[in-house]
Write a protein that holds these residues in place. Structure first.
Motif, short mmCIF file in Angstrom:
data_model
loop_
_atom_site.label_atom_id
_atom_site.label_comp_id
_atom_site.label_asym_id
_atom_site.label_seq_id
_atom_site.Cartn_x
_atom_site.Cartn_y
_atom_site.Cartn_z
N LEU A 25 47.10 26.08 -60.70
CA LEU A 25 46.90 24.83 -61.44
C LEU A 25 45.91 25.06 -62.58
CD1 LEU A 25 46.69 22.32 -58.44
CD2 LEU A 25 48.70 23.12 -59.70
N PRO A 26 46.35 24.93 -63.82
CA PRO A 26 45.51 25.26 -64.98
C PRO A 26 44.60 24.10 -65.39
CG PRO A 26 47.69 24.67 -65.73
CD PRO A 26 47.73 24.57 -64.22
N PHE A 27 43.78 23.64 -64.45
CA PHE A 27 42.93 22.48 -64.71
C PHE A 27 41.50 22.77 -64.27
CE2 PHE A 27 47.17 20.85 -63.33
CZ PHE A 27 47.64 20.51 -64.59
N GLU A 28 40.56 22.03 -64.86
CA GLU A 28 39.15 22.18 -64.50
C GLU A 28 38.91 21.64 -63.09
OE1 GLU A 28 36.70 23.64 -66.31
OE2 GLU A 28 38.35 24.25 -67.63
N PRO A 29 37.87 22.12 -62.42
CA PRO A 29 37.53 21.57 -61.09
C PRO A 29 37.29 20.07 -61.16
CG PRO A 29 36.27 23.57 -61.54
CD PRO A 29 36.96 23.20 -62.81
N GLU A 30 37.73 19.37 -60.12
CA GLU A 30 37.50 17.93 -59.96
C GLU A 30 37.99 17.13 -61.18
OE1 GLU A 30 33.42 17.30 -58.81
OE2 GLU A 30 33.55 18.76 -57.19
N SER A 31 39.21 17.50 -61.64
CA SER A 31 39.81 16.84 -62.81
C SER A 31 40.54 15.55 -62.47
CB SER A 31 40.81 17.79 -63.48
OG SER A 31 40.19 18.96 -63.94
N PHE A 32 40.94 15.39 -61.19
CA PHE A 32 41.82 14.28 -60.84
C PHE A 32 41.25 13.43 -59.71
CE2 PHE A 32 44.51 17.72 -62.47
CZ PHE A 32 45.19 17.06 -63.48
N ASP A 33 41.53 12.13 -59.80
CA ASP A 33 41.19 11.21 -58.72
C ASP A 33 42.18 11.31 -57.57
OD1 ASP A 33 39.01 9.65 -60.13
OD2 ASP A 33 40.68 9.29 -61.51
N LYS A 34 43.46 11.58 -57.91
CA LYS A 34 44.53 11.58 -56.92
C LYS A 34 45.59 12.59 -57.32
CE LYS A 34 43.74 6.65 -56.06
NZ LYS A 34 44.24 5.27 -56.22
N ALA A 35 46.36 13.03 -56.33
CA ALA A 35 47.48 13.92 -56.58
C ALA A 35 48.63 13.57 -55.65
CB ALA A 35 47.08 15.39 -56.39
N VAL A 36 49.85 13.77 -56.13
CA VAL A 36 51.04 13.44 -55.35
C VAL A 36 52.08 14.53 -55.54
CG1 VAL A 36 52.03 12.05 -57.24
CG2 VAL A 36 52.74 11.61 -54.86
N SER A 37 52.87 14.78 -54.50
CA SER A 37 53.93 15.77 -54.56
C SER A 37 55.07 15.29 -53.67
CB SER A 37 53.41 17.13 -54.08
OG SER A 37 54.43 18.10 -54.13
N VAL A 38 56.26 15.14 -54.23
CA VAL A 38 57.40 14.62 -53.49
C VAL A 38 58.50 15.68 -53.42
CG1 VAL A 38 59.15 12.80 -53.33
CG2 VAL A 38 56.87 12.26 -54.22
N GLN A 39 58.82 16.08 -52.20
CA GLN A 39 59.86 17.06 -51.90
C GLN A 39 59.70 18.34 -52.72
OE1 GLN A 39 63.76 15.33 -51.53
NE2 GLN A 39 64.58 17.12 -50.47
N VAL A 40 58.50 18.89 -52.63
CA VAL A 40 58.17 20.15 -53.28
C VAL A 40 57.73 21.18 -52.25
CG1 VAL A 40 56.57 21.28 -54.89
CG2 VAL A 40 57.52 19.03 -55.45
N PHE A 41 56.93 20.77 -51.27
CA PHE A 41 56.33 21.72 -50.34
C PHE A 41 57.36 22.42 -49.46
CE2 PHE A 41 52.45 20.20 -51.88
CZ PHE A 41 51.42 20.98 -51.37
N GLU A 42 58.53 21.81 -49.27
CA GLU A 42 59.56 22.48 -48.47
C GLU A 42 60.14 23.70 -49.17
OE1 GLU A 42 63.36 19.57 -49.21
OE2 GLU A 42 61.59 18.76 -48.22
N TYR A 43 59.84 23.85 -50.46
CA TYR A 43 60.29 25.02 -51.22
C TYR A 43 59.18 26.05 -51.42
CZ TYR A 43 64.26 22.02 -52.16
OH TYR A 43 65.34 21.20 -52.01
#
Length: 258
Positions: free
Chosen positions: A97-115
């Motif tokens: 993930l090309p982002f700075e530490p503690e950049s986001f309040d929330k994160a979501v992932s839908v039907q990705v982890f099964e891959y």
């Protein structure tokens, strides 16, 4: 790689906006509970439907970043998100993930982890970019819940086994509690969303899965076109006879960054 013809692409677009997949997407949206001003990461944003919904909810003071490894999916998302100044699209794999530490309040992932074969590096990357107490929502299917009627049970099992081969993990919801704890998250809830159909609806999940499984089985050389066509045709005939049955359960996991 599964290749989509024009007709399958159209069916997919209908299905993504149909009741079944919209219901799954809404369940993740509700678990995430986006608020005005939130900064949210949509991991595996695909064609941008959830990204757009989150952008509307967070408003001009918020920002939604969609990330996907597929240039084709990002192109579709870019078209959908035209004119939304509170969105950004990034091409990257889930563990980098090309982002700075503690950049986001929330994160979501839908039907990705099964891959994803190695999920812990991805969870650690999410922990890194989320703020303390940041919320993480992961939605995935547990394929042990899959029930699909056929008069030819051996053939149906064979096609379901073929489809299983494209997954890295068929039981993500069962694996997540331990993996989340190992990566610095506290599990808050695991909620099922069961989809059950006794009709073959054009915009339903079953209709799109018939197309995808048929194409995947042929393209990978697991069977030939005649066998795949016969498998798909049986489902059409069962639906016409009023004997169609399809059910599976999607789980929405909510966790908090410790």
């Amino acid at each position: 790689m599964l290749q989509f013809d024009e007709e399958t692409t159209r069916v997919l677009e209908d299905a993504y906006q149909g009741a079944d997949i919209s219901r799954r997407r809404r369940a993740s949206f509700d678990a995430l509970a986006p608020q005005p001003g939130d900064r949210i990461l949509d991991l595996g944003c695909g064609n941008g439907l959830l990204t757009a919904e989150l952008a509307r909810a967070t408003g001009p003071a918020g920002h939604v970043t969609g990330l996907d490894a597929s240039p084709d999916m990002l192109a579709a998302a870019r078209q959908r998100l035209q004119g939304r100044s509170n969105t950004t699209l990034t091409e990257s794999d889930a563990a980098s993930l090309p982002f700075e530490p503690e950049s986001f309040d929330k994160a979501v992932s839908v039907q990705v982890f099964e891959y994803i074969t190695s999920r812990r590096p991805v969870l650690r990357a999410l922990h890194h970019v989320l703020k303390p107490d940041g919320r993480l929502v992961i939605g995935d299917i547990h394929f042990d819940t899959f029930a699909w009627h056929s008069d030819n049970r051996a053939r149906m099992q064979r096609f379901m086994d073929i489809w299983d081969s494209h997954l890295a993990e068929r039981a993500v919801p069962a694996r997540l509690p331990e993996e989340l704890r190992d990566c610095g998250f506290a599990l808050e809830s695991m909620r099922p969303v069961t989809l059950c159909d006794t009709s073959l609806r054009p915009d339903g999940l079953a209709a799109v899965m018939i197309r995808l499984i048929r194409a995947y089985a042929v393209q990978t050389g697991a069977t030939d076109e005649d066998d795949a066509a016969a498998w798909a045709q049986e489902q059409e005939e069962l639906a016409q006879e009023g004997r169609f049955f399809f059910s599976l359960t999607h789980f929405v996991c909510t966790a908090r960054r410790i």
